[in-house]
Write a protein that holds these residues in place. Structure first.
Motif, PDB file in Angstrom:
ATOM      1  N   THR A 189      18.262 -10.192  27.089  1.00 57.10           N
ATOM      2  CA  THR A 189      18.988  -9.804  25.883  1.00 57.10           C
ATOM      3  C   THR A 189      19.047  -8.287  25.782  1.00 57.10           C
ATOM      4  O   THR A 189      18.075  -7.593  26.073  1.00 57.10           O
ATOM      5  CB  THR A 189      18.313 -10.395  24.633  1.00 57.10           C
ATOM      6  N   ARG A 190      20.180  -7.764  25.375  1.00 54.70           N
ATOM      7  CA  ARG A 190      20.377  -6.318  25.232  1.00 54.70           C
ATOM      8  C   ARG A 190      20.286  -5.952  23.752  1.00 54.70           C
ATOM      9  O   ARG A 190      20.723  -6.704  22.874  1.00 54.70           O
ATOM     10  CB  ARG A 190      21.729  -5.907  25.809  1.00 54.70           C
ATOM     11  N   PHE A 191      19.733  -4.776  23.479  1.00 52.90           N
ATOM     12  CA  PHE A 191      19.515  -4.305  22.118  1.00 52.90           C
ATOM     13  C   PHE A 191      20.348  -3.060  21.858  1.00 52.90           C
ATOM     14  O   PHE A 191      20.362  -2.129  22.667  1.00 52.90           O
ATOM     15  CB  PHE A 191      18.038  -3.989  21.891  1.00 52.90           C
ATOM     16  N   PHE A 192      21.030  -3.036  20.705  1.00 51.71           N
ATOM     17  CA  PHE A 192      21.811  -1.877  20.289  1.00 51.71           C
ATOM     18  C   PHE A 192      21.374  -1.540  18.863  1.00 51.71           C
ATOM     19  O   PHE A 192      21.742  -2.231  17.916  1.00 51.71           O
ATOM     20  CB  PHE A 192      23.303  -2.195  20.343  1.00 51.71           C
ATOM     21  N   LEU A 193      20.576  -0.486  18.715  1.00 46.30           N
ATOM     22  CA  LEU A 193      20.027  -0.103  17.415  1.00 46.30           C
ATOM     23  C   LEU A 193      20.429   1.331  17.108  1.00 46.30           C
ATOM     24  O   LEU A 193      20.350   2.208  17.983  1.00 46.30           O
ATOM     25  CB  LEU A 193      18.501  -0.224  17.409  1.00 46.30           C
TER      26      LEU A 193
END
Length: 211
Positions: A189-193
């Motif tokens: 899973t990729r995270f964009f914060l």
């Protein structure tokens, strides 16, 4: 800085109901109905090649950005389908199983709930946008490969989902929240914060494979 950590009165509602059985040409089970999308709701279309559509209060139309959508089909349980284009509505109360197999669904205002099972197909997006917007999915949910977004203070809670393998999580803005307390897998899973958003992985996620 963005970081990912691992550790332990409603407005007036308009009623939108799925209607009309699908034709045999569509190969769709009889208990599946169409939710929202670019459909032709004319009587001729409903009776011929389209075979499905929406009944919306006193007038047929596609739900719009200001609408509070209620799906509660009388009789036997129906699977509600979201297909085709991206959809933005104010809020959603869905008492039926919901499958998002095409496009995206964005909620912008009020407390929404999906009280039937949720199936969010791989590559599809579920977006809660705005500090006045929230979504709770209390039942079973399949979200592997999906894109979950909480923006500008929006909150999303899917307490029964156990896997988000190969998905994407986007959190933007302080107060934005995605709660997935039963997760045991976030692999790939990729995270964009951004803009002060944070995400804390549930206690059941003890390892993370990003390959």
């Amino acid at each position: 800085d963005p970081r990912v950590s691992f550790g332990r009165p409603r407005s007036r509602l308009r009623q939108w109901r799925a209607m009309a059985e699908p034709t045999s040409d569509e190969r769709r089970p009889a208990d599946e109905k169409l939710f929202v999308g670019p459909v032709d709701t004319s009587p001729a279309a409903l009776g011929r090649s389209l075979g499905c559509g929406l009944a919306m209060g006193t007038a047929d139309a596609i739900p719009g950005a200001a609408d509070n959508v209620v799906i509660n089909v009388a009789g036997a349980e129906n699977t509600i389908l979201h297909t085709g284009s991206d959809t933005t509505i104010a809020s959603l109360t869905c008492e039926e199983p919901l499958t998002i197999s095409g496009g995206s669904l964005t909620l912008t205002s009020g407390a929404s709930s999906i009280n039937g099972t949720l199936t969010l197909n791989s590559g599809r997006s579920l977006v809660v946008n705005g500090s006045a917007a929230s979504l709770t999915v209390p039942g079973a949910a399949t979200i592997d490969g999906a894109h979950l977004q909480a923006l500008a203070g929006g909150t999303l809670s899917i307490p029964m989902a156990t896997s988000l393998t190969g998905g994407r999580l986007t959190l933007e803005g302080s107060g934005s929240s995605i709660s997935l307390p039963a997760l045991t897998s976030l692999d790939k899973t990729r995270f964009f914060l951004s803009a002060g958003a944070t995400f804390t992985a549930p206690a059941g996620v003890t390892a993370y494979d990003h390959s």
